[in-house]
Design an enzyme around this catalytic site. Structure first.
Site, PDB file in Angstrom:
ATOM      1  N   THR A 156       0.870  -1.140  -0.045  1.00 52.85           N
ATOM      2  CA  THR A 156       0.094  -0.114  -0.136  1.00 52.85           C
ATOM      3  C   THR A 156       0.901   1.473  -0.105  1.00 52.85           C
ATOM      4  O   THR A 156       1.278   1.681  -0.973  1.00 52.85           O
ATOM      5  CB  THR A 156      -0.756   0.052   1.253  1.00 52.85           C
ATOM      6  OG1 THR A 156      -0.190  -0.254   2.334  1.00 52.85           O
ATOM      7  CG2 THR A 156      -1.967  -1.147   1.070  1.00 52.85           C
ATOM      8  N   LYS A 182       5.068  -6.588   3.115  1.00 57.34           N
ATOM      9  CA  LYS A 182       4.579  -5.435   2.864  1.00 57.34           C
ATOM     10  C   LYS A 182       4.515  -5.021   4.153  1.00 57.34           C
ATOM     11  O   LYS A 182       4.156  -5.475   5.188  1.00 57.34           O
ATOM     12  CB  LYS A 182       3.300  -5.191   2.140  1.00 57.34           C
ATOM     13  CG  LYS A 182       1.974  -5.529   2.853  1.00 57.34           C
ATOM     14  CD  LYS A 182       1.262  -4.676   3.543  1.00 57.34           C
ATOM     15  CE  LYS A 182       0.814  -3.404   2.909  1.00 57.34           C
ATOM     16  NZ  LYS A 182       0.278  -2.262   4.092  1.00 57.34           N
ATOM     17  N   THR A 193      -0.095  -2.005   7.594  1.00 56.93           N
ATOM     18  CA  THR A 193      -0.020  -3.312   8.303  1.00 56.93           C
ATOM     19  C   THR A 193       1.245  -4.082   7.712  1.00 56.93           C
ATOM     20  O   THR A 193       1.536  -3.845   6.561  1.00 56.93           O
ATOM     21  CB  THR A 193      -1.248  -4.250   7.913  1.00 56.93           C
ATOM     22  OG1 THR A 193      -2.387  -3.407   8.385  1.00 56.93           O
ATOM     23  CG2 THR A 193      -1.309  -5.467   8.159  1.00 56.93           C
ATOM     24  N   GLU A 280       8.534   4.630   7.706  1.00 54.07           N
ATOM     25  CA  GLU A 280       8.261   6.089   7.239  1.00 54.07           C
ATOM     26  C   GLU A 280       9.493   7.229   7.485  1.00 54.07           C
ATOM     27  O   GLU A 280       9.803   7.247   8.892  1.00 54.07           O
ATOM     28  CB  GLU A 280       6.947   6.451   7.966  1.00 54.07           C
ATOM     29  CG  GLU A 280       5.921   5.314   7.627  1.00 54.07           C
ATOM     30  CD  GLU A 280       4.478   5.453   8.135  1.00 54.07           C
ATOM     31  OE1 GLU A 280       3.518   4.736   7.743  1.00 54.07           O
ATOM     32  OE2 GLU A 280       4.700   6.177   9.118  1.00 54.07           O
ATOM     33  N   ASN A 403       2.827  11.518   8.421  1.00 54.84           N
ATOM     34  CA  ASN A 403       1.542  11.200   9.177  1.00 54.84           C
ATOM     35  C   ASN A 403       0.925  12.469   9.753  1.00 54.84           C
ATOM     36  O   ASN A 403      -0.114  12.410  10.229  1.00 54.84           O
ATOM     37  CB  ASN A 403       2.404  10.411  10.342  1.00 54.84           C
ATOM     38  CG  ASN A 403       2.495   9.055  10.069  1.00 54.84           C
ATOM     39  OD1 ASN A 403       1.749   8.407   9.625  1.00 54.84           O
ATOM     40  ND2 ASN A 403       3.870   8.722  10.111  1.00 54.84           N
ATOM     41  N   SER A 408      -7.704  14.328   6.442  1.00 56.21           N
ATOM     42  CA  SER A 408      -8.593  13.408   5.850  1.00 56.21           C
ATOM     43  C   SER A 408      -9.793  14.315   5.281  1.00 56.21           C
ATOM     44  O   SER A 408     -10.168  15.274   5.663  1.00 56.21           O
ATOM     45  CB  SER A 408      -9.164  12.282   6.780  1.00 56.21           C
ATOM     46  OG  SER A 408      -9.684  12.981   7.902  1.00 56.21           O
TER      47      SER A 408
END
Lengths: 408, 408
Positions: A156, A182, A193, A280, A403, A408
């Site tokens: 992802t 992943k 995840t 990240e 992050n 959103s």
């Protein structure tokens, strides 16, 4: 895949096809991102399966069902949905998973409990059943694909596809491992995840496969951390088709069992490192080696306290040999430690020994070491024989950007 | 004090002088920063003392000696050194602390164990004894100062001076509290240790003072987190001079004891909030209220798991009502929780109830709430009556800049 590739990325290795394993990818369209997002892996009859799953209490239905079904040890198929984690979706999410299991089981003529499903992506939105049904339908008859395609399709927010391989001799039979994973932290709207799958053509009894996988996971997946956050969907499954034709491994008494276990662990370690290297914002890969603890378990806790400390991780990001922050992290781990026996080093050079900075400490080689991509922190507690090694990445502006600089 | 003041800072409040307490500040020159760095507070005979200290195993000599000496319950003086934490300095560090205790005790004609010392600043460098001796010598006869000066002098990387006050009626006697604190995370070369001091003119038995302080700390200082890292020097001391002349408080049976305990806790809560509001890089103050846990202790653990989650803290920094990250943090706390009973809200509006997103969830008021300086996260576990409230700040680029964009 994101466009900015991690500076710690490596090219996808040459992974061999595994006899009895057929991966396929299709576009279910869970998300509007113009790429394949459903991976279907068919496994020949007689394939053994073992699994390790997240300890997060708020786990997904995929994890609940997988944890339950792995106990009977048999697998015929794996389905991985990318773009929707199906987590925190109540009974509707569970229905979607059961639908996929039933659809594949009907096609293969196997039990539903032999079909394993994982999902990763946005949470709180039930996996759309219609898209799943059409996607699986297409996947059942799609052309087989290579491992790199499969590795990309389960991803992802990963910035590069991740795979590892190994082989081992069991008697005079060579067995092979191909594995993909992943994961790069846990980010939203995609919950990144960790999903890992190891495929081998070795013949292995499911209980012994589980024993080897659990031990490997303890020394690898359970020794990495990106940001201390654990996902609701983390899953690693190992599938052994038996197609290599070796005398089945049933315990460590079996000839070749040690070689098999070692190869499995090396694959798991490589996969675990790849996840950290796609952490990240990661600019540096950090190994924390703890020795002299009262036990291995205690050493691991101390190692993870260091690897999870934002102050240690930012110090490494700043290329600062800040052993004081390591002292602090050791002290907060809650494990037996004695300030006056504690030694700390970087890149093999001790900065402090027995609770005091070294008088002749030469920071030049340490400063050079910290400028590299791979940083080694050594901690000796001076108490016993316990030891552990854990891995993490540094904490940088990149992590915050990924992050926080998002709405959103 | 740093030049960039926290956006969450408030003006220093008007703190009353406390009868029997005389603060003084001088320049010991521990660091070349052109400001006072030694705070000396003289206390009248008969002053009771209580303390709470870091649980970090690698604590400083100051903490070791303080923890030991607070047991006898009497204090005549406090010395706070800023610019050098004296942590991880072995026996030489301990000698420096003992020298200060002896010097002050000789001057006051009291026992050495009645002199409390704290140090904060660079680690791994023994506190220079000559500077400490000269500084204390000057401090013993310096002019008294006000609380704001003392609050500034105990500070290191703090961006604003922090104080709190309260009063309580014990019978018909009004007692007063003046309190100061420093701390803003744990940064190097200054370990931004939390050091807090509460002064009251109330007459209180030391054991009862300890009981009240410990209970207050549990609900305040132990419920805040900036970055999950705990310093090697954290200390909060409460001094009660008795000069107000109330009938001494010896237990909760004593008249006015409840009012005293409540006032002490309100002072501690205010101090704790001020530390969070000066959290490194903090742009938002976050309150996490957990209800429905199986116990208060369990609720606090869940609350701290949320407050320590880098993903939750970055979401708030990004003004993103990302309840999925809160779900994840609840799940990783390791406390009893049931995904399908979990409810999560922001600013008093539920986003998810009973394990599912609310169908009629209106994000507009939540988005508005998240744009403010103070953010409230509510979590109901739906299991029992346990509850706790914890406080933290968001995780921003400022934190990384302070801690990583630095080289020693």
């Amino acid at each position: 895949m994101s466009e900015a590739v991690s500076p710690l990325a490596s090219p996808f290795p040459a992974l061999p096809a595994i006899a009895g394993v057929t991966p396929r990818i299709v576009r279910a369209g869970y998300k509007d991102w113009g790429r394949c997002d459903l991976t279907y892996v068919e496994l020949i009859e007689g394939t053994a399966v073992a699994g390790v799953f997240t300890r997060n209490v708020c786990c997904s239905s995929e994890v609940e069902l997988g944890r339950q079904n792995v106990k009977q040890g048999k697998a015929r198929a794996l389905v991985v949905n990318a773009g929707n984690s199906n987590a925190f979706t109540g009974y509707r999410g569970r229905e979607a998973v059961e639908q996929i299991m039933e659809q594949v089981a009907d096609h293969l003529g196997c039990g539903r409990e032999e079909v394993f499903v994982s999902s990763t992506g946005v949470i709180g939105v039930p996996l759309p059943k219609d898209k799943a049904r059409a996607g699986v339908e297409a996947a059942l008859t799609a052309h087989p694909c290579g491992w790199e395609d499969a590795a990309r399709t389960i991803g992802t927010t990963d910035t590069f596809p991740k795979g590892a391989t190994a082989s081992a001799m069991i008697g005079d039979v060579k067995v092979h491992f191909s594995a993909i994973i992943k994961g790069s932290g846990m980010i939203a709207p995609d919950m990144a995840t960790m999903l890992g799958y190891v495929f081998t053509d070795a013949a292995v009894d499911p209980a012994f496969l589980q024993q080897c996988l659990s031990a490997s996971a303890d020394a690898t997946f359970n020794c990495i951390t990106v940001d201390s956050d654990t996902s609701t969907s983390d899953t690693v499954l190992a599938f052994a088709t038996g197609a290599a034709g070796n005398a089945p491994l049933v315990s460590f008494e079996s000839a070749g069992a040690d070689a098999f276990a070692a190869a499995l662990q090396s694959v798991c370690r490589e996969l675990a490192h790849l996840v950290v290297k796609d952490g990240e914002g990661a600019q540096k890969f950090i190994e924390v080696a703890v020795t002299g603890a009262v036990s291995d378990a205690s050493a691991r806790k101390v190692g993870l306290a260091i690897a999870n400390s934002p102050l240690v991780k930012t110090a490494i990001a700043g290329e600062d040999a800040n052993w004081g922050r390591v002292v602090m992290a050791v002290g907060k781990a809650g494990e037996p430690a004695d300030r006056d026996r504690l030694s700390i080093g970087f890149g093999g050079v001790w900065a402090a020994k027995d609770g005091q900075p070294l008088a002749d400490y030469d920071e030049a080689p340490v400063a050079a070491h910290l400028k590299g991509r791979e940083v080694r922190i050594s901690v000796d507690l001076g108490l016993g024989q316990g030891r552990a090694t854990v891995w993490t990445c540094d904490l940088t502006h990149g992590y915050i950007s990924i992050n926080a600089d998002y709405r959103s």
